[in-house]
Design a protein around this motif. Structure first.
Motif, PDB file in Angstrom:
ATOM      1  N   ILE A  10      28.139  22.589  35.931  1.00 28.57           N
ATOM      2  CA  ILE A  10      26.805  22.902  36.448  1.00 28.57           C
ATOM      3  C   ILE A  10      26.540  22.118  37.730  1.00 28.57           C
ATOM      4  O   ILE A  10      26.260  22.699  38.779  1.00 28.57           O
ATOM      5  N   CYS A  11      26.655  20.799  37.674  1.00 30.29           N
ATOM      6  CA  CYS A  11      26.337  19.974  38.852  1.00 30.29           C
ATOM      7  C   CYS A  11      27.574  19.688  39.698  1.00 30.29           C
ATOM      8  O   CYS A  11      27.457  19.151  40.793  1.00 30.29           O
ATOM      9  N   LEU A  12      28.758  20.032  39.198  1.00 27.23           N
ATOM     10  CA  LEU A  12      30.041  19.831  39.873  1.00 27.23           C
ATOM     11  C   LEU A  12      30.330  18.365  40.200  1.00 27.23           C
ATOM     12  O   LEU A  12      31.108  18.064  41.083  1.00 27.23           O
ATOM     13  N   ASP A  13      29.697  17.469  39.469  1.00 29.33           N
ATOM     14  CA  ASP A  13      29.900  16.031  39.631  1.00 29.33           C
ATOM     15  C   ASP A  13      30.691  15.529  38.430  1.00 29.33           C
ATOM     16  O   ASP A  13      30.975  16.288  37.497  1.00 29.33           O
ATOM     17  N   ASP A  14      31.067  14.243  38.451  1.00 31.01           N
ATOM     18  CA  ASP A  14      31.757  13.678  37.291  1.00 31.01           C
ATOM     19  C   ASP A  14      30.853  13.767  36.067  1.00 31.01           C
ATOM     20  O   ASP A  14      29.630  13.655  36.170  1.00 31.01           O
ATOM     21  N   LEU A  15      31.472  13.961  34.889  1.00 28.96           N
ATOM     22  CA  LEU A  15      30.712  14.100  33.656  1.00 28.96           C
ATOM     23  C   LEU A  15      29.981  12.801  33.313  1.00 28.96           C
ATOM     24  O   LEU A  15      30.560  11.732  33.345  1.00 28.96           O
ATOM     25  N   LYS A  16      28.699  12.960  32.989  1.00 25.13           N
ATOM     26  CA  LYS A  16      27.887  11.835  32.524  1.00 25.13           C
ATOM     27  C   LYS A  16      27.384  12.229  31.147  1.00 25.13           C
ATOM     28  O   LYS A  16      26.724  13.242  31.000  1.00 25.13           O
ATOM     29  N   ASN A  17      27.691  11.431  30.125  1.00 24.79           N
ATOM     30  CA  ASN A  17      27.349  11.764  28.737  1.00 24.79           C
ATOM     31  C   ASN A  17      27.801  13.193  28.408  1.00 24.79           C
ATOM     32  O   ASN A  17      26.984  14.069  28.153  1.00 24.79           O
ATOM     33  N   PRO A  18      29.113  13.457  28.428  1.00 24.76           N
ATOM     34  CA  PRO A  18      29.597  14.826  28.251  1.00 24.76           C
ATOM     35  C   PRO A  18      29.299  15.385  26.867  1.00 24.76           C
ATOM     36  O   PRO A  18      29.356  14.684  25.870  1.00 24.76           O
ATOM     37  N   VAL A  19      28.932  16.682  26.854  1.00 21.71           N
ATOM     38  CA  VAL A  19      28.734  17.434  25.616  1.00 21.71           C
ATOM     39  C   VAL A  19      29.546  18.716  25.720  1.00 21.71           C
ATOM     40  O   VAL A  19      29.877  19.187  26.814  1.00 21.71           O
ATOM     41  N   SER A  20      29.863  19.285  24.552  1.00 21.12           N
ATOM     42  CA  SER A  20      30.684  20.485  24.512  1.00 21.12           C
ATOM     43  C   SER A  20      29.896  21.615  23.861  1.00 21.12           C
ATOM     44  O   SER A  20      29.230  21.416  22.846  1.00 21.12           O
ATOM     45  N   THR A  21      30.000  22.799  24.425  1.00 21.14           N
ATOM     46  CA  THR A  21      29.421  23.985  23.799  1.00 21.14           C
ATOM     47  C   THR A  21      30.433  24.500  22.781  1.00 21.14           C
ATOM     48  O   THR A  21      31.602  24.091  22.798  1.00 21.14           O
ATOM     49  N   PRO A  22      30.029  25.409  21.871  1.00 22.76           N
ATOM     50  CA  PRO A  22      30.973  25.913  20.866  1.00 22.76           C
ATOM     51  C   PRO A  22      32.208  26.578  21.478  1.00 22.76           C
ATOM     52  O   PRO A  22      33.276  26.564  20.869  1.00 22.76           O
ATOM     53  N   CYS A  23      32.078  27.098  22.689  1.00 24.56           N
ATOM     54  CA  CYS A  23      33.233  27.732  23.322  1.00 24.56           C
ATOM     55  C   CYS A  23      34.187  26.707  23.941  1.00 24.56           C
ATOM     56  O   CYS A  23      35.269  27.054  24.408  1.00 24.56           O
ATOM     57  N   GLY A  24      33.789  25.424  23.968  1.00 25.72           N
ATOM     58  CA  GLY A  24      34.682  24.361  24.421  1.00 25.72           C
ATOM     59  C   GLY A  24      34.478  23.896  25.840  1.00 25.72           C
ATOM     60  O   GLY A  24      35.203  23.024  26.313  1.00 25.72           O
ATOM     61  N   HIS A  25      33.497  24.439  26.552  1.00 24.80           N
ATOM     62  CA  HIS A  25      33.257  24.004  27.924  1.00 24.80           C
ATOM     63  C   HIS A  25      32.453  22.706  27.926  1.00 24.80           C
ATOM     64  O   HIS A  25      31.545  22.511  27.131  1.00 24.80           O
ATOM     65  N   LEU A  26      32.814  21.806  28.848  1.00 22.71           N
ATOM     66  CA  LEU A  26      32.167  20.503  28.956  1.00 22.71           C
ATOM     67  C   LEU A  26      31.145  20.501  30.078  1.00 22.71           C
ATOM     68  O   LEU A  26      31.396  21.039  31.158  1.00 22.71           O
ATOM     69  N   HIS A  27      29.996  19.861  29.781  1.00 23.53           N
ATOM     70  CA  HIS A  27      28.925  19.731  30.771  1.00 23.53           C
ATOM     71  C   HIS A  27      28.246  18.387  30.557  1.00 23.53           C
ATOM     72  O   HIS A  27      28.334  17.796  29.477  1.00 23.53           O
ATOM     73  N   CYS A  28      27.538  17.913  31.579  1.00 21.86           N
ATOM     74  CA  CYS A  28      26.708  16.723  31.423  1.00 21.86           C
ATOM     75  C   CYS A  28      25.583  17.087  30.446  1.00 21.86           C
ATOM     76  O   CYS A  28      25.084  18.213  30.450  1.00 21.86           O
ATOM     77  N   GLU A  29      25.182  16.135  29.642  1.00 25.24           N
ATOM     78  CA  GLU A  29      24.129  16.410  28.664  1.00 25.24           C
ATOM     79  C   GLU A  29      22.841  16.842  29.363  1.00 25.24           C
ATOM     80  O   GLU A  29      22.219  17.836  28.973  1.00 25.24           O
ATOM     81  N   LYS A  30      22.454  16.128  30.412  1.00 24.38           N
ATOM     82  CA  LYS A  30      21.210  16.473  31.131  1.00 24.38           C
ATOM     83  C   LYS A  30      21.294  17.880  31.729  1.00 24.38           C
ATOM     84  O   LYS A  30      20.331  18.643  31.668  1.00 24.38           O
ATOM     85  N   CYS A  31      22.434  18.210  32.304  1.00 25.38           N
ATOM     86  CA  CYS A  31      22.593  19.529  32.934  1.00 25.38           C
ATOM     87  C   CYS A  31      22.481  20.635  31.889  1.00 25.38           C
ATOM     88  O   CYS A  31      21.808  21.650  32.109  1.00 25.38           O
ATOM     89  N   LEU A  32      23.150  20.477  30.740  1.00 27.39           N
ATOM     90  CA  LEU A  32      23.116  21.512  29.712  1.00 27.39           C
ATOM     91  C   LEU A  32      21.724  21.635  29.113  1.00 27.39           C
ATOM     92  O   LEU A  32      21.242  22.745  28.878  1.00 27.39           O
ATOM     93  N   VAL A  33      21.046  20.500  28.893  1.00 25.23           N
ATOM     94  CA  VAL A  33      19.677  20.547  28.370  1.00 25.23           C
ATOM     95  C   VAL A  33      18.778  21.282  29.353  1.00 25.23           C
ATOM     96  O   VAL A  33      17.966  22.135  28.959  1.00 25.23           O
ATOM     97  N   ALA A  34      18.917  20.995  30.636  1.00 20.61           N
ATOM     98  CA  ALA A  34      18.110  21.682  31.650  1.00 20.61           C
ATOM     99  C   ALA A  34      18.413  23.184  31.653  1.00 20.61           C
ATOM    100  O   ALA A  34      17.501  24.016  31.770  1.00 20.61           O
ATOM    101  N   HIS A  35      19.684  23.549  31.493  1.00 20.62           N
ATOM    102  CA  HIS A  35      20.081  24.970  31.464  1.00 20.62           C
ATOM    103  C   HIS A  35      19.459  25.657  30.246  1.00 20.62           C
ATOM    104  O   HIS A  35      18.930  26.768  30.365  1.00 20.62           O
TER     105      HIS A  35
END
Length: 162
Positions: free
Chosen positions: A8-33
């Motif tokens: 999402i932010c294309l930056d290094d992962l900060k507090n990484p979380v995974s969706t059920p499909c296995g993609h990694l995102h920053c926790e803040k970015c995924l929550v905002a999405h």
């Protein structure tokens, strides 16, 4: 996209979380999405658009035998650091361990010096005490001799007058 970067932010992962499909995102970015989506029950993966549930059922209304199968769809992930930083950390740990050993040697040397100084101080204190006692004994002796001198001097004057 790099392995350790957020989709999402294309930056290094900060507090990484995974969706059920296995993609990694920053926790803040995924929550905002997820918060930006209009559906409060399901959300879509920002990378592949796969739907996943956001809301968890109330466990009071689900039989206990199914509780172990109900897990949150978005889970925290712990990503291994790249090998360069691992090597740097190992080098830093080695350097710090050597520093600890050096400090332990310094501590032992300091303790030895302190103990020898304390022993010397104790010996000096004993010498001072002995000298003080000797001084007091000599003062008493001098007072006695002064009394004897005064007595002899008084007798001499008395004999001289007669």
């Amino acid at each position: 996209m790099a392995e350790g970067s957020c989709g999402i932010c294309l930056d290094d992962l900060k507090n990484p979380v995974s969706t059920p499909c296995g993609h990694l995102h920053c926790e803040k970015c995924l929550v905002a999405h997820v918060e930006a989506s209009s559906d409060a029950i399901t959300a879509s993966c920002p990378s592949c658009r796969a739907a996943f549930p956001v809301a968890l059922p109330d466990l009071r209304f689900v039989p206990a035998k199914f509780h172990r199968f109900i897990i949150p769809s978005v889970r925290r992930v712990f990503v291994d650091a790249p090998t360069e930083s691992t090597q740097a950390l190992k080098a830093n740990v080695t350097r710090l361990e050597e520093r600890v050993k050096s400090l332990e040697k310094d501590k032992l040397l300091l303790m030895e010096r302190c103990e020898s100084s304390m022993a010397a101080s104790s010996k000096h204190a004993e010498g001072e005490r002995d000298a003080r006692m000797e001084s007091e004994r000599l003062k008493k002796d001098m007072q006695e001799l002064r009394k004897k001198y005064e007595e002899v001097k008084r007798r001499y004057k008395a004999q001289k007058e007669t």
